[in-house]
Scaffold this motif. Structure first.
Motif, short mmCIF file in Angstrom:
data_model
loop_
_atom_site.label_atom_id
_atom_site.label_comp_id
_atom_site.label_asym_id
_atom_site.label_seq_id
_atom_site.Cartn_x
_atom_site.Cartn_y
_atom_site.Cartn_z
N ARG A 101 2.10 6.97 -6.74
CA ARG A 101 1.01 7.88 -7.15
C ARG A 101 1.38 9.32 -6.84
O ARG A 101 1.13 10.22 -7.64
N ALA A 102 1.98 9.55 -5.67
CA ALA A 102 2.29 10.92 -5.25
C ALA A 102 3.44 11.50 -6.07
O ALA A 102 3.39 12.65 -6.50
N ALA A 152 2.38 -0.85 -9.07
CA ALA A 152 2.18 0.57 -8.75
C ALA A 152 2.49 1.42 -9.98
O ALA A 152 1.77 2.37 -10.31
N LEU A 209 2.38 1.91 -3.47
CA LEU A 209 1.40 2.49 -4.41
C LEU A 209 1.16 3.97 -4.09
O LEU A 209 1.15 4.81 -5.00
N THR A 210 0.99 4.28 -2.81
CA THR A 210 0.76 5.69 -2.41
C THR A 210 1.93 6.55 -2.87
O THR A 210 1.74 7.65 -3.42
N LEU A 211 3.14 6.07 -2.66
CA LEU A 211 4.33 6.87 -3.02
C LEU A 211 4.42 7.06 -4.53
O LEU A 211 4.63 8.19 -5.01
N ALA A 225 0.84 -1.21 0.00
CA ALA A 225 0.00 0.00 0.00
C ALA A 225 0.87 1.25 0.00
O ALA A 225 0.60 2.21 -0.74
N ALA A 226 1.94 1.23 0.79
CA ALA A 226 2.81 2.42 0.88
C ALA A 226 3.53 2.65 -0.45
O ALA A 226 3.72 3.80 -0.87
#
Ligand SMILES: NC(=O)c1ccc[n+]([C@@H]2O[C@H](COP(=O)([O-])OP(=O)(O)OC[C@H]3O[C@@H](n4cnc5c(N)ncnc54)[C@H](O)[C@@H]3O)[C@@H](O)[C@H]2O)c1
Length: 352
Positions: free
Chosen positions: A79-80, A119, A75-77, A72-73
């Motif tokens: 994306r950001a 990701a 993917l979040t990174l 999850a982390a």
């Protein structure tokens, strides 16, 4: 225009070189590393010094303390940051260490790579994805090539391999070590994201990647560790093959230069054998002599009859595919110069 580059394993040998190199090419660097190397290898493998060096020397460098196993982390990174390219160099890199930590090894090397690929597919599928693979994907199959013994080294006697091992060599039905197997999984997955999803991916099957920023330890980083032993007057342990086992060594700067060539003109699902090639190859006995030449100290060593499981007797990469796809790239740093730089770097790191 901002050109964000995401580099995993940024505090390691390859990752840090990539960060430095691309920073000079107009990229904004985002490094991902959680100093897992210190967990894998103990304090000797600690990479915080390298992380600090990057933060001190690269303007706008952002360090992300993130474990690539955290899906999850990741993917979040991604994306950001929305990177315009990803260089994936985080790994459990030792084949000997993998046997003691099979889950950590597979979760990092295989699953961590899948986390990043997926990701990238979701957040930036057009961005080139460069994956550091390894020549251990060939397992010990290269040991089946007929060899000739020379006074200081083994070499191929089969004329088919006079220029080294090509990318078409079998990766199947040989002994890989658990590390080699987890890297095969990642390597094939990287190819698949290229072939199946048409993403611009490549897997670089590294020989011995080295340079002054390596935190060499006995289980990983042969030239760096060998030079460290030399300078400290410690015995280097040679495991089998009479010390004549041959490795091809490539300076991490030449690795970064090849990645830049790929990112500038990417292809989908490619594989390259990335090593120093025949010219930058040496046996352990030959490396002792070159290290001694620059340090002024004779190398002390002990010989252990038993070779490391799955270890190559002679391996050097055939660089013709890289040269034909990217003619502007070639090896720019010789083996001798690489060893000279490693000697100087260890001297400096011992002083400060
Ligand atoms: N150095 C070599 O001789 C060589 C040869 C062939 C292939 N390779 C491959 O090149 C890549 C880079 O190798 P290297 O020599 O720079 O290794 P390295 O150990 O110096 O660097 C790897 C970095 O990844 C980090 N890392 C490990 N697990 C992590 C995780 N779960 N999350 C975040 N960060 C993590 C480590 O802390 C370390 O800083 C690896 O894939 C390796 O298999 C290296």
């Amino acid at each position: 225009m901002q050109k964000p580059l995401l580099v995993t394993g940024s505090s390691g040998l390859i990752g840090s070189e990539v960060c430095q190199y691309f920073a000079t090419q107009g990229y904004t660097i985002h490094g991902v590393d959680n100093n897992q190397r210190a967990v894998f290898f103990g304090p000797q493998g600690d990479t915080r010094w390298n992380q600090k060096r990057l933060a001190d020397s690269i303007a706008g460098f952002t360090h992300h303390e993130l474990d690539i196993r955290d899906r999850a982390a990741v993917l979040t990174l991604v994306r950001a940051v929305k990177p315009c390219a990803i260089v994936h160099a985080a790994a459990q890199p030792s084949h000997d260490r993998a046997a003691a930590i099979p889950f950590d090894d597979f979760d990092t090397n295989a699953v961590g790579t899948l986390n990043l690929l997926e990701a990238a597919r979701q957040a930036c599928p057009e961005s080139p994805f460069v994956h550091m693979s390894t020549n251990k994907v060939y397992g010990d199959a290269p040991n089946s090539i007929t060899l000739k013994e020379q006074p200081m080294r083994w070499d191929y006697s089969d004329p088919a391999y006079v220029n080294g091992i090509p990318e078409t060599f079998t990766i199947d039905q040989s002994k890989h070590s658990l590390f080699g197997a987890s890297k095969v999984a990642a390597d094939v997955m990287v190819q698949e994201y290229g072939r199946y999803f048409s993403m611009p991916t490549c897997a670089l099957r590294g020989g011995c990647l080295t340079g002054p920023n390596h935190s060499g330890v006995e289980l990983h980083g042969f030239l760096s560790y060998l030079v460290k032993c030399n300078l400290e007057g410690r015995e280097y342990r040679v495991f089998g093959y009479k010390g004549k086992q041959v490795r091809d060594n490539i300076h991490s700067l030449d690795v970064a230069r090849f990645m830049a060539a790929f990112i500038a003109a990417p292809r989908a699902g490619e594989v390259y054998n990335l090593g120093g090639g025949k010219t930058n190859s040496c046996s352990i006995l030959e490396a002792f002599e070159i290290a001694a030449k620059f340090s002024g100290k004779k190398q002390l060593y002990t010989y252990v009859e038993q070779n490391r499981a799955g270890d190559h007797i002679c391996y050097y990469s055939n660089l013709s595919k890289m040269r034909s796809h990217y003619p502007s790239w070639d090896i720019s740093i010789s083996l001798e110069e690489t060893i000279r730089q490693i000697v100087e770097a260890w001297k400096y790191r011992t002083i400060v």
